[in-house]
Design a protein around this motif. Sequence first.
Motif, PDB file in Angstrom:
ATOM      1  N   MET A 101     -41.273  31.481 -68.528  1.00 32.74           N
ATOM      2  CA  MET A 101     -40.240  31.120 -67.575  1.00 32.74           C
ATOM      3  C   MET A 101     -38.982  31.916 -67.887  1.00 32.74           C
ATOM      4  O   MET A 101     -38.546  31.935 -69.033  1.00 32.74           O
ATOM      5  CB  MET A 101     -39.934  29.628 -67.673  1.00 32.74           C
ATOM      6  CG  MET A 101     -38.965  29.147 -66.619  1.00 32.74           C
ATOM      7  SD  MET A 101     -38.529  27.423 -66.892  1.00 32.74           S
ATOM      8  CE  MET A 101     -37.333  27.594 -68.231  1.00 32.74           C
ATOM      9  N   VAL A 102     -38.445  32.567 -66.882  1.00 30.57           N
ATOM     10  CA  VAL A 102     -37.170  33.255 -67.044  1.00 30.57           C
ATOM     11  C   VAL A 102     -36.143  32.464 -66.246  1.00 30.57           C
ATOM     12  O   VAL A 102     -36.271  32.302 -65.033  1.00 30.57           O
ATOM     13  CB  VAL A 102     -37.243  34.706 -66.526  1.00 30.57           C
ATOM     14  CG1 VAL A 102     -35.904  35.385 -66.681  1.00 30.57           C
ATOM     15  CG2 VAL A 102     -38.315  35.466 -67.287  1.00 30.57           C
ATOM     16  N   PRO A 103     -35.141  31.934 -66.904  1.00 27.71           N
ATOM     17  CA  PRO A 103     -34.178  31.104 -66.195  1.00 27.71           C
ATOM     18  C   PRO A 103     -33.312  31.916 -65.238  1.00 27.71           C
ATOM     19  O   PRO A 103     -32.916  33.028 -65.562  1.00 27.71           O
ATOM     20  CB  PRO A 103     -33.315  30.512 -67.313  1.00 27.71           C
ATOM     21  CG  PRO A 103     -34.081  30.736 -68.575  1.00 27.71           C
ATOM     22  CD  PRO A 103     -34.891  31.979 -68.351  1.00 27.71           C
ATOM     23  N   VAL A 104     -33.072  31.366 -64.077  1.00 26.33           N
ATOM     24  CA  VAL A 104     -32.018  31.862 -63.196  1.00 26.33           C
ATOM     25  C   VAL A 104     -30.791  30.995 -63.472  1.00 26.33           C
ATOM     26  O   VAL A 104     -29.708  31.488 -63.766  1.00 26.33           O
ATOM     27  CB  VAL A 104     -32.440  31.779 -61.719  1.00 26.33           C
ATOM     28  CG1 VAL A 104     -31.318  32.249 -60.812  1.00 26.33           C
ATOM     29  CG2 VAL A 104     -33.711  32.599 -61.501  1.00 26.33           C
ATOM     30  N   THR A 105     -31.014  29.660 -63.454  1.00 23.15           N
ATOM     31  CA  THR A 105     -30.006  28.725 -63.957  1.00 23.15           C
ATOM     32  C   THR A 105     -30.214  28.651 -65.476  1.00 23.15           C
ATOM     33  O   THR A 105     -31.340  28.521 -65.946  1.00 23.15           O
ATOM     34  CB  THR A 105     -30.233  27.330 -63.360  1.00 23.15           C
ATOM     35  OG1 THR A 105     -30.331  27.446 -61.948  1.00 23.15           O
ATOM     36  CG2 THR A 105     -29.100  26.393 -63.721  1.00 23.15           C
ATOM     37  N   HIS A 106     -29.124  28.748 -66.220  1.00 17.16           N
ATOM     38  CA  HIS A 106     -29.293  28.701 -67.676  1.00 17.16           C
ATOM     39  C   HIS A 106     -29.878  27.347 -68.102  1.00 17.16           C
ATOM     40  O   HIS A 106     -29.419  26.303 -67.628  1.00 17.16           O
ATOM     41  CB  HIS A 106     -27.965  28.949 -68.373  1.00 17.16           C
ATOM     42  CG  HIS A 106     -28.126  29.227 -69.833  1.00 17.16           C
ATOM     43  ND1 HIS A 106     -28.405  28.238 -70.749  1.00 17.16           N
ATOM     44  CD2 HIS A 106     -28.109  30.391 -70.525  1.00 17.16           C
ATOM     45  CE1 HIS A 106     -28.508  28.793 -71.944  1.00 17.16           C
ATOM     46  NE2 HIS A 106     -28.344  30.096 -71.839  1.00 17.16           N
ATOM     47  N   PRO A 107     -30.877  27.343 -68.989  1.00 14.50           N
ATOM     48  CA  PRO A 107     -31.558  26.091 -69.346  1.00 14.50           C
ATOM     49  C   PRO A 107     -30.687  25.100 -70.134  1.00 14.50           C
ATOM     50  O   PRO A 107     -31.086  23.946 -70.301  1.00 14.50           O
ATOM     51  CB  PRO A 107     -32.754  26.558 -70.196  1.00 14.50           C
ATOM     52  CG  PRO A 107     -32.373  27.914 -70.686  1.00 14.50           C
ATOM     53  CD  PRO A 107     -31.502  28.509 -69.630  1.00 14.50           C
ATOM     54  N   ASN A 108     -29.530  25.529 -70.596  1.00 20.72           N
ATOM     55  CA  ASN A 108     -28.618  24.585 -71.233  1.00 20.72           C
ATOM     56  C   ASN A 108     -27.382  24.358 -70.369  1.00 20.72           C
ATOM     57  O   ASN A 108     -26.306  24.017 -70.866  1.00 20.72           O
ATOM     58  CB  ASN A 108     -28.214  25.058 -72.630  1.00 20.72           C
ATOM     59  CG  ASN A 108     -29.380  25.070 -73.591  1.00 20.72           C
ATOM     60  OD1 ASN A 108     -29.537  26.004 -74.357  1.00 20.72           O
ATOM     61  ND2 ASN A 108     -30.212  24.037 -73.539  1.00 20.72           N
ATOM     62  N   ASP A 109     -27.553  24.546 -69.071  1.00 22.17           N
ATOM     63  CA  ASP A 109     -26.454  24.308 -68.141  1.00 22.17           C
ATOM     64  C   ASP A 109     -26.988  23.501 -66.961  1.00 22.17           C
ATOM     65  O   ASP A 109     -26.669  23.781 -65.808  1.00 22.17           O
ATOM     66  CB  ASP A 109     -25.877  25.655 -67.684  1.00 22.17           C
ATOM     67  CG  ASP A 109     -24.474  25.507 -67.111  1.00 22.17           C
ATOM     68  OD1 ASP A 109     -23.833  24.475 -67.378  1.00 22.17           O
ATOM     69  OD2 ASP A 109     -24.021  26.417 -66.403  1.00 22.17           O
ATOM     70  N   LEU A 110     -27.812  22.510 -67.277  1.00 25.70           N
ATOM     71  CA  LEU A 110     -28.484  21.735 -66.240  1.00 25.70           C
ATOM     72  C   LEU A 110     -27.777  20.394 -66.075  1.00 25.70           C
ATOM     73  O   LEU A 110     -27.533  19.686 -67.053  1.00 25.70           O
ATOM     74  CB  LEU A 110     -29.951  21.512 -66.612  1.00 25.70           C
ATOM     75  CG  LEU A 110     -30.733  22.787 -66.935  1.00 25.70           C
ATOM     76  CD1 LEU A 110     -32.143  22.445 -67.394  1.00 25.70           C
ATOM     77  CD2 LEU A 110     -30.769  23.717 -65.741  1.00 25.70           C
ATOM     78  N   VAL A 111     -27.452  20.077 -64.823  1.00 25.24           N
ATOM     79  CA  VAL A 111     -26.729  18.846 -64.515  1.00 25.24           C
ATOM     80  C   VAL A 111     -27.467  18.153 -63.374  1.00 25.24           C
ATOM     81  O   VAL A 111     -27.998  18.804 -62.468  1.00 25.24           O
ATOM     82  CB  VAL A 111     -25.271  19.167 -64.114  1.00 25.24           C
ATOM     83  CG1 VAL A 111     -24.534  17.904 -63.730  1.00 25.24           C
ATOM     84  CG2 VAL A 111     -24.560  19.849 -65.268  1.00 25.24           C
ATOM     85  N   ALA A 112     -27.503  16.826 -63.446  1.00 24.72           N
ATOM     86  CA  ALA A 112     -28.330  16.043 -62.520  1.00 24.72           C
ATOM     87  C   ALA A 112     -28.060  16.361 -61.054  1.00 24.72           C
ATOM     88  O   ALA A 112     -28.977  16.425 -60.253  1.00 24.72           O
ATOM     89  CB  ALA A 112     -28.137  14.562 -62.782  1.00 24.72           C
TER      90      ALA A 112
ATOM     91  N   PRO B 226     -29.203  21.558 -58.238  1.00 20.61           N
ATOM     92  CA  PRO B 226     -30.557  22.101 -58.344  1.00 20.61           C
ATOM     93  C   PRO B 226     -30.585  23.273 -59.333  1.00 20.61           C
ATOM     94  O   PRO B 226     -29.586  23.983 -59.474  1.00 20.61           O
ATOM     95  CB  PRO B 226     -30.879  22.578 -56.929  1.00 20.61           C
ATOM     96  CG  PRO B 226     -29.714  22.262 -56.081  1.00 20.61           C
ATOM     97  CD  PRO B 226     -28.603  21.764 -56.928  1.00 20.61           C
ATOM     98  N   ALA B 227     -31.708  23.431 -59.997  1.00 18.77           N
ATOM     99  CA  ALA B 227     -31.848  24.527 -60.963  1.00 18.77           C
ATOM    100  C   ALA B 227     -32.954  25.457 -60.490  1.00 18.77           C
ATOM    101  O   ALA B 227     -33.921  25.022 -59.865  1.00 18.77           O
ATOM    102  CB  ALA B 227     -32.178  23.975 -62.338  1.00 18.77           C
ATOM    103  N   ARG B 228     -32.802  26.747 -60.762  1.00 20.34           N
ATOM    104  CA  ARG B 228     -33.807  27.721 -60.346  1.00 20.34           C
ATOM    105  C   ARG B 228     -34.320  28.495 -61.548  1.00 20.34           C
ATOM    106  O   ARG B 228     -33.548  28.851 -62.447  1.00 20.34           O
ATOM    107  CB  ARG B 228     -33.215  28.689 -59.319  1.00 20.34           C
ATOM    108  CG  ARG B 228     -32.758  27.979 -58.059  1.00 20.34           C
ATOM    109  CD  ARG B 228     -32.107  28.947 -57.106  1.00 20.34           C
ATOM    110  NE  ARG B 228     -33.089  29.705 -56.370  1.00 20.34           N
ATOM    111  CZ  ARG B 228     -32.939  30.990 -56.022  1.00 20.34           C
ATOM    112  NH1 ARG B 228     -31.885  31.652 -56.387  1.00 20.34           N
ATOM    113  NH2 ARG B 228     -33.877  31.599 -55.327  1.00 20.34           N
ATOM    114  N   PHE B 229     -35.613  28.719 -61.543  1.00 15.63           N
ATOM    115  CA  PHE B 229     -36.262  29.468 -62.607  1.00 15.63           C
ATOM    116  C   PHE B 229     -37.309  30.385 -61.993  1.00 15.63           C
ATOM    117  O   PHE B 229     -37.725  30.187 -60.854  1.00 15.63           O
ATOM    118  CB  PHE B 229     -36.964  28.514 -63.590  1.00 15.63           C
ATOM    119  CG  PHE B 229     -36.089  27.404 -64.098  1.00 15.63           C
ATOM    120  CD1 PHE B 229     -35.190  27.613 -65.123  1.00 15.63           C
ATOM    121  CD2 PHE B 229     -36.157  26.136 -63.525  1.00 15.63           C
ATOM    122  CE1 PHE B 229     -34.371  26.592 -65.579  1.00 15.63           C
ATOM    123  CE2 PHE B 229     -35.346  25.096 -63.974  1.00 15.63           C
ATOM    124  CZ  PHE B 229     -34.450  25.333 -65.011  1.00 15.63           C
TER     125      PHE B 229
END
Lengths: 171, 274
Positions: free
Chosen positions: B177-188, B191-194
């Motif tokens: 998985m290559v993050p588009v949204t940083h994996p330590n910048d996730l908030v409820a 939406p996050a993209r990878f």
Amino acid sequence: MRFLPSLAIGAAVLPAAAGAAELNVTIEIPTLTVAEYHRPYVALWVERADQSAAANLAVWYATRLRDNEGEKWLKDMRQWWRRTGRELRMPIDGVTGPTRAPGRHVLRFDANSGPLANLPAGQYNLVVEAAREVGGRELLRVPFQWPPTAPHTAAAQGSTELGAFSVSAQP
Amino acid sequence: MTRLALRRLLLATALALPLGSALTGQALAHRTWMLPSATVLSGEDPWVTVDAAISNDLFYFEFFPMPLDGLTITAPDGSQVAAQNQSRSRFRSSFDFQLTQPGTYRAAVTGDGLSANWREGGQPRRWRGTREAFAREVPQNAENLRVTLGVRRVEFFVTRGAPNDRALQPSNEGLEMVPVTHPNDLVAGEPARFRLLLDGRPASNVTVEIVPGGNRYRDAVNDQKVTTGADGLFEVRWGGPGMHWIGASVRDDRSGIQGVQRNASYVATLEVLP
């Protein structure tokens, strides 16, 4: 005196303003009846409409622990940490300081110096976030315009970790 | 069969397997995961403690400790960090590491192993092991011989201070998985993209399962399934804050061994803050 471009903008917008525009901020830390009380970590910052941070005004944390151990809990002010705190190197001259006791704390910021000196004109929120060891977290925001064109006051009331929060803007 | 009996059978099967194979326990519907004590850290040189386990429920250690062979911890500058205090107890493995640099760390357990099924004298036979042991221990002309190479990656990310991307670069091997949204910048609320990559190329039309932790205290699993687009991208809308398990796998014939299928699997633990 340093040349401050934002001041020039402020002066253009406000040709009539004689003194420096200022914000007077009141942050109330409530007295809590709990078995184990620690003073909260508190951050006060200026937020743009997109919630990005425009300026840090105050950060109160355990500054006097050995080996800077107090920095370990800065991330508990999690909105502040995400928006700006994690990019900073502590301490910050004129911004950071030790935690404060329950009561009303009045802070004054003006356009001549400090974090507001370089703040571009615009509509902002003033945000305060408190996080307490073995306690909770609370965040409040109030709107303000910078530089203010007329005296303006905005207030919010906390319910757990914060009490009264207000900003009074003077042109 | 009663549920209890089924559980006993699964347990007996899993325990009979060599340890390395427990990671491919997907077939038994168990999930493999590593759970860090924190993912967003401040302060000077903080530590992270990690539990690693194979279980049905997330994130409870209730079944089997996850083997930590093939563990690598990549620091924000790309260098490798040694895991400390490694241990293995009845239900979980553990290790610690210290975040001496600001930025993002990636801890990953990667590896591969072969599994084979065939019939011998009318009886089904199962085998799991390394590539080296395969030629020695599995009769190549066995009846109904089916062989799979399991290639796996199980990982998580932690950040001290501001996030960076150096440790997130793909190895271009297996499913990643290559993050588009940083994996330590996730908030409820966001939406996050990878992006999923298979051998470094976008992995399209792959089902990704997202399962929030804490299912012991609710009735529904609340899992979501999303499918990657042509560019390997997928988007996750979090049901709420908390630790989340995400997993995907791809089956193909690119094992590099004649007649052997490949099952490339990916698992990450992601923390979503409120």
